[in-house]
Design an enzyme around this catalytic site. Sequence first.
Site, PDB file in Angstrom:
ATOM      1  N   TYR A 292       0.768  -1.192   0.112  1.00 56.30           N
ATOM      2  CA  TYR A 292       0.130   0.006  -0.046  1.00 56.30           C
ATOM      3  C   TYR A 292       0.871   1.349   0.100  1.00 56.30           C
ATOM      4  CZ  TYR A 292      -4.224   2.755   0.927  1.00 56.30           C
ATOM      5  OH  TYR A 292      -5.215   3.551   0.871  1.00 56.30           O
ATOM      6  N   TYR A 342      -5.888   5.983  -6.780  1.00 56.76           N
ATOM      7  CA  TYR A 342      -6.176   5.844  -5.503  1.00 56.76           C
ATOM      8  C   TYR A 342      -7.639   5.392  -4.899  1.00 56.76           C
ATOM      9  CZ  TYR A 342      -6.576   7.026  -0.325  1.00 56.76           C
ATOM     10  OH  TYR A 342      -6.837   7.189   0.932  1.00 56.76           O
TER      11      TYR A 342
END
Lengths: 388, 135
Positions: A292, A342
């Site tokens: 991430y 995102y």
Amino acid sequence: MTTISNKTAIAGYGATEFSKNSGRSELRLAVEATLGALADAGIDPSEVDGMSSFTMDNNSEQEIFRAIGGKDLKFFTRIPQGGGGTLGPVQQAAMAIITGIANVVVVYRAMNERSEYRFGQPMHSLPPTSDNVIFAYHGFAGLMTPAAMLGLMMRRYMHETGATSLDFANYAVLARKYASTNPNAFYYGKPITVEDHQTSRMVADPLRLLDCCQESDGGVALVIVSAERARDLRQKPVYIRAAAQGSPKGTVSLGGFYKDNVWPFDECAAAGRQLYAQSGLSPADLDAAIIYDHFGPTVFPGLEAYGFCAKGEAKDFVKDGHLEIGGKLPINMHGGQLGEAYIHGMNGVAEAVRQLRGSAVNQVPGVRNMLVTAGSGLPTSAAILGVD
Amino acid sequence: MTDASARGHNAPCSNRDFDFFYRGLEDERLLVQRCARCNQLRSLPSPGCESCGSLDWEPLPLAGEGEVYSYVTHYHPPLPGFAAPHPMALVTMDEGVRLLGAMDGTDPADVAIGRRVRVEFVRRENVAAFRFRNL
């Protein structure tokens, strides 16, 4: 081996385009992604009986369910912590299926994060919930954005490990290199250089603009079923080999400044320990990963926390090219959230599915097992996905 | 937005676990909690002790000096109430607890890990606040 391992599989995924302005409602994005995932799996919407998402998602389960022509929804659940929660809904789906509570669970995340609101704005004047009074206590000093909160953690990481902004440039450049050949990515056709990174403006020193993820509109959905069912469907089953959440002692949401190690690390290590115990796999068994990247520099402690290199050694691991295809651990081949989009990490889960099926644009040859992680610096989650 | 004016301070978002800290600033005192059972200090307020689980505590004023453990300088986007660039430091106070504080009024280039700092009480509009200055 515990009972969650290999009992369920991702049978399909769907995604909208990723953009800065989708031009349609968030619910419409969620519905499009859900229908796409069901079509990909070859499952009729009338079979869906479970839904799992993020508490931050604005689309209610029953409204998506109504719009897809659902019949009988039996299980719905939400996981908090924004991007820290990414693999939580996947774990929820697996547990619901294993226990017989549901059979076909849709995991979804859809948002107009760029066109309708922006997460990077100062957080202040909030209702006094238990998390918000902590944000306000830190905001009292002027610490009001996720970039500044992670910047404070990463400054200490740099001090202790010797990592520099030039080291972080190596990941920033690699993410855009992968994105530059991914037509779905914001950075498609737009690779960057180390100099571009080093001259990009400071957002929260030590974090520069090109260390930050995209702000995006878009939706991603997954369809999760039992492993047995998945084997009868049209796609190669992507088995959930392990799924875990991590929030060890001292964890605070974007504010774990009071424990021995303030790096975005402990919660990742806690999730990792569970994943390796559940799956019987070790870091050396993993062929690639989605780490991430709300902020690219957090990939460095992430690589260390999940056991791919020793504490403080990620800067050399990255510099030596091990994140490239052909290296020891290619990561974020879609361009990551720095380069593609995102969507709270869900676009990374979709990329893992493509890699494991062998259908990614930047395909790692022969991938069998992958780690997928969620946001760090707050309660987190992670999974190991794999194919036979 | 909380209306905490009846609770002795004007901090914008507080609850009854945090009120003592903001009330302390009104008296130019930097308060942390000390567990009444095990004496563990905690700076980030909480109703319970992370070490022993006791709900009983008393406020303890800090002497006000410490050493920078980490720091960050905010540049973008604009912050309500602060000019950019805005440095902040996470400080290990001499009593052993960490405390996050603004370092506005100090050149960001002069903020560094290991540097000794001291608290300075300020008012920001109608709110009692504090910041750190290099010693």
